[in-house]
Design a protein around this motif. Structure first.
Motif, PDB file in Angstrom:
ATOM      1  N   GLU A 218       0.816  -1.215   0.000  1.00 14.69           N
ATOM      2  CA  GLU A 218       0.000   0.000   0.000  1.00 14.69           C
ATOM      3  C   GLU A 218       0.852   1.269   0.000  1.00 14.69           C
ATOM      4  O   GLU A 218       0.445   2.317  -0.513  1.00 14.69           O
ATOM      5  CB  GLU A 218      -0.931   0.010   1.208  1.00 14.69           C
ATOM      6  N   GLU A 219       2.039   1.188   0.597  1.00 22.06           N
ATOM      7  CA  GLU A 219       2.904   2.359   0.694  1.00 22.06           C
ATOM      8  C   GLU A 219       3.446   2.812  -0.661  1.00 22.06           C
ATOM      9  O   GLU A 219       3.987   3.925  -0.793  1.00 22.06           O
ATOM     10  CB  GLU A 219       4.077   2.063   1.629  1.00 22.06           C
ATOM     11  N   GLU A 220       3.295   1.979  -1.724  1.00 27.46           N
ATOM     12  CA  GLU A 220       3.806   2.325  -3.044  1.00 27.46           C
ATOM     13  C   GLU A 220       2.892   3.285  -3.802  1.00 27.46           C
ATOM     14  O   GLU A 220       3.241   3.745  -4.886  1.00 27.46           O
ATOM     15  CB  GLU A 220       4.003   1.053  -3.882  1.00 27.46           C
ATOM     16  N   GLY A 221       1.728   3.596  -3.261  1.00 27.74           N
ATOM     17  CA  GLY A 221       0.836   4.530  -3.938  1.00 27.74           C
ATOM     18  C   GLY A 221      -0.611   4.084  -3.922  1.00 27.74           C
ATOM     19  O   GLY A 221      -0.917   2.934  -3.590  1.00 27.74           O
ATOM     20  N   GLU A 222      -1.512   5.004  -4.303  1.00 26.91           N
ATOM     21  CA  GLU A 222      -2.942   4.730  -4.178  1.00 26.91           C
ATOM     22  C   GLU A 222      -3.405   3.586  -5.061  1.00 26.91           C
ATOM     23  O   GLU A 222      -4.404   2.935  -4.762  1.00 26.91           O
ATOM     24  CB  GLU A 222      -3.759   5.986  -4.478  1.00 26.91           C
ATOM     25  N   GLN A 223      -2.699   3.317  -6.167  1.00 27.64           N
ATOM     26  CA  GLN A 223      -3.134   2.214  -7.025  1.00 27.64           C
ATOM     27  C   GLN A 223      -3.023   0.865  -6.320  1.00 27.64           C
ATOM     28  O   GLN A 223      -3.679  -0.098  -6.703  1.00 27.64           O
ATOM     29  CB  GLN A 223      -2.334   2.194  -8.319  1.00 27.64           C
ATOM     30  N   TYR A 224      -2.198   0.783  -5.272  1.00 25.64           N
ATOM     31  CA  TYR A 224      -2.009  -0.461  -4.535  1.00 25.64           C
ATOM     32  C   TYR A 224      -2.767  -0.492  -3.215  1.00 25.64           C
ATOM     33  O   TYR A 224      -2.651  -1.457  -2.458  1.00 25.64           O
ATOM     34  CB  TYR A 224      -0.526  -0.687  -4.270  1.00 25.64           C
ATOM     35  N   GLU A 225      -3.513   0.561  -2.902  1.00 22.43           N
ATOM     36  CA  GLU A 225      -4.241   0.612  -1.638  1.00 22.43           C
ATOM     37  C   GLU A 225      -5.453  -0.312  -1.663  1.00 22.43           C
ATOM     38  O   GLU A 225      -6.022  -0.600  -2.715  1.00 22.43           O
ATOM     39  CB  GLU A 225      -4.675   2.048  -1.345  1.00 22.43           C
ATOM     40  N   ASN A 226      -5.872  -0.753  -0.487  1.00 13.14           N
ATOM     41  CA  ASN A 226      -7.054  -1.603  -0.373  1.00 13.14           C
ATOM     42  C   ASN A 226      -8.293  -0.830  -0.802  1.00 13.14           C
ATOM     43  O   ASN A 226      -8.390   0.394  -0.597  1.00 13.14           O
ATOM     44  CB  ASN A 226      -7.223  -2.094   1.064  1.00 13.14           C
ATOM     45  N   ALA A 227      -9.259  -1.530  -1.367  1.00  9.50           N
ATOM     46  CA  ALA A 227     -10.479  -0.862  -1.820  1.00  9.50           C
ATOM     47  C   ALA A 227     -11.627  -1.846  -1.938  1.00  9.50           C
ATOM     48  O   ALA A 227     -11.439  -3.021  -2.281  1.00  9.50           O
ATOM     49  CB  ALA A 227     -10.249  -0.202  -3.185  1.00  9.50           C
ATOM     50  N   LEU A 228     -12.829  -1.364  -1.649  1.00 13.51           N
ATOM     51  CA  LEU A 228     -14.063  -2.110  -1.858  1.00 13.51           C
ATOM     52  C   LEU A 228     -14.617  -1.687  -3.211  1.00 13.51           C
ATOM     53  O   LEU A 228     -14.852  -0.506  -3.459  1.00 13.51           O
ATOM     54  CB  LEU A 228     -15.068  -1.806  -0.755  1.00 13.51           C
ATOM     55  N   VAL A 229     -14.826  -2.666  -4.100  1.00 15.18           N
ATOM     56  CA  VAL A 229     -15.212  -2.382  -5.472  1.00 15.18           C
ATOM     57  C   VAL A 229     -16.542  -3.056  -5.801  1.00 15.18           C
ATOM     58  O   VAL A 229     -16.717  -4.256  -5.550  1.00 15.18           O
ATOM     59  CB  VAL A 229     -14.137  -2.851  -6.468  1.00 15.18           C
ATOM     60  N   ALA A 230     -17.465  -2.286  -6.362  1.00 19.72           N
ATOM     61  CA  ALA A 230     -18.753  -2.796  -6.810  1.00 19.72           C
ATOM     62  C   ALA A 230     -18.806  -2.725  -8.333  1.00 19.72           C
ATOM     63  O   ALA A 230     -18.294  -1.767  -8.937  1.00 19.72           O
ATOM     64  CB  ALA A 230     -19.893  -1.996  -6.215  1.00 19.72           C
ATOM     65  N   SER A 231     -19.387  -3.739  -8.969  1.00 21.13           N
ATOM     66  CA  SER A 231     -19.480  -3.741 -10.429  1.00 21.13           C
ATOM     67  C   SER A 231     -20.746  -4.441 -10.888  1.00 21.13           C
ATOM     68  O   SER A 231     -21.368  -5.202 -10.139  1.00 21.13           O
ATOM     69  CB  SER A 231     -18.252  -4.415 -11.052  1.00 21.13           C
ATOM     70  N   VAL A 232     -21.117  -4.160 -12.134  1.00 24.52           N
ATOM     71  CA  VAL A 232     -22.275  -4.803 -12.752  1.00 24.52           C
ATOM     72  C   VAL A 232     -21.840  -5.353 -14.096  1.00 24.52           C
ATOM     73  O   VAL A 232     -21.045  -4.725 -14.810  1.00 24.52           O
ATOM     74  CB  VAL A 232     -23.447  -3.822 -12.914  1.00 24.52           C
ATOM     75  N   LEU A 233     -22.332  -6.534 -14.459  1.00 22.53           N
ATOM     76  CA  LEU A 233     -21.992  -7.188 -15.711  1.00 22.53           C
ATOM     77  C   LEU A 233     -23.263  -7.660 -16.411  1.00 22.53           C
ATOM     78  O   LEU A 233     -24.126  -8.285 -15.786  1.00 22.53           O
ATOM     79  CB  LEU A 233     -21.075  -8.377 -15.468  1.00 22.53           C
ATOM     80  N   VAL A 234     -23.378  -7.346 -17.692  1.00 24.22           N
ATOM     81  CA  VAL A 234     -24.461  -7.854 -18.530  1.00 24.22           C
ATOM     82  C   VAL A 234     -23.827  -8.703 -19.623  1.00 24.22           C
ATOM     83  O   VAL A 234     -22.996  -8.207 -20.391  1.00 24.22           O
ATOM     84  CB  VAL A 234     -25.284  -6.714 -19.149  1.00 24.22           C
ATOM     85  N   ALA A 235     -24.184  -9.989 -19.685  1.00 22.40           N
ATOM     86  CA  ALA A 235     -23.606 -10.923 -20.657  1.00 22.40           C
ATOM     87  C   ALA A 235     -24.732 -11.592 -21.435  1.00 22.40           C
ATOM     88  O   ALA A 235     -25.738 -12.012 -20.856  1.00 22.40           O
ATOM     89  CB  ALA A 235     -22.763 -11.971 -19.935  1.00 22.40           C
ATOM     90  N   PHE A 236     -24.562 -11.680 -22.751  1.00 25.75           N
ATOM     91  CA  PHE A 236     -25.603 -12.309 -23.570  1.00 25.75           C
ATOM     92  C   PHE A 236     -25.006 -12.855 -24.852  1.00 25.75           C
ATOM     93  O   PHE A 236     -23.828 -12.624 -25.134  1.00 25.75           O
ATOM     94  CB  PHE A 236     -26.713 -11.307 -23.890  1.00 25.75           C
TER      95      PHE A 236
END
Length: 236
Positions: A218-236
């Protein structure tokens, strides 16, 4: 880490036991199934890959069209929004082969990625190779994955990612999963990444995902910080 050329990765493409399901949620190949197109569209609160953010911790959208042949071969075109190396869109062309043998499912593929409008001096294109081994244990499915690029995107040079995933149903519509992986790379930090969460099938074509992502740097920058991620997927 040990540097390698394209040859070991290309050798994977020639394995006769290659197969079964990219990350298409463990879809199984059947030689009796005719070739067909499939499509995916989606969005999320952060574009996370191998534990780190590719979108600067901002929301993103993605899409894919894939052709699945009756003999197990497939090809697809993809795009996703990012925020890296001055680029905001990453595209990908991929081809692979799915097959089952010895009670296991395999999937191997090669892909070429481009970052549109990347800053001069940053690599805007790269080859990547992926190899999966998938095995079910009753209702629980497991996957072992190896990914490699001999020269990565941006300032990253050669890298390798190795991960394991376990997934199991909580209800008919709800699945839980956890993934743990290790990335070693040249000209970028080595790290361990993980995620754990649940996916809910709203309909036959639409699913929601809520997942915690993290790394040990995490100390290497925000791209490596912990995060809660929500997503939606539509597949057909």
């Amino acid at each position: 880490m040990i540097r390698s050329s394209h040859l070991p990765a290309l050798a994977l493409l020639l394995l006769p036991t290659v197969a079964a399901a990219q990350d298409r949620d463990n879809a199984r190949y059947s030689g009796d199934t005719p070739g067909h197109f499939s499509f995916e569209l989606g969005a999320g609160t952060d574009n996370r890959s191998k534990g780190s953010s590719k979108s600067g911790n901002d929301p993103y959208v993605f899409g894919e069209v894939q052709w699945n042949a009756s003999n197990g071969f497939y090809a697809d075109l993809e795009f996703e929004t990012i925020d890296s190396s001055g680029s905001y869109v990453e595209t990908e062309a991929e081809a692979g082969w799915q097959y089952s043998a010895f009670g296991l499912d395999f999937d191997t593929s090669a892909s070429h990625k481009w970052r549109v409008g990347a800053v001069a001096g940053h690599d805007d294109a790269a080859w990547e190779y992926q190899f999966d081994v998938i095995k079910d244990f009753g209702a629980v499915d497991t996957r072992f994955r190896v990914e490699h690029s001999p020269d990565g995107l941006g300032s990253t040079e050669a890298w390798t990612w190795v991960e394991g995933r376990v997934r199991f149903p909580l209800t008919d519509s709800l699945k839980a999963s956890a993934t743990l992986g290790r990335r070693e790379q040249d000209n970028a930090p080595d790290y361990t990444g993980w995620n754990a969460g649940v996916a809910y099938a709203v309909t036959d074509t639409t699913s929601l995902d809520l997942r915690w992502h993290g790394t040990d740097i995490e100390e290497e920058g925000e791209q490596y910080e912990n995060a809660l991620v929500a997503s939606v997927l539509v597949a057909f």
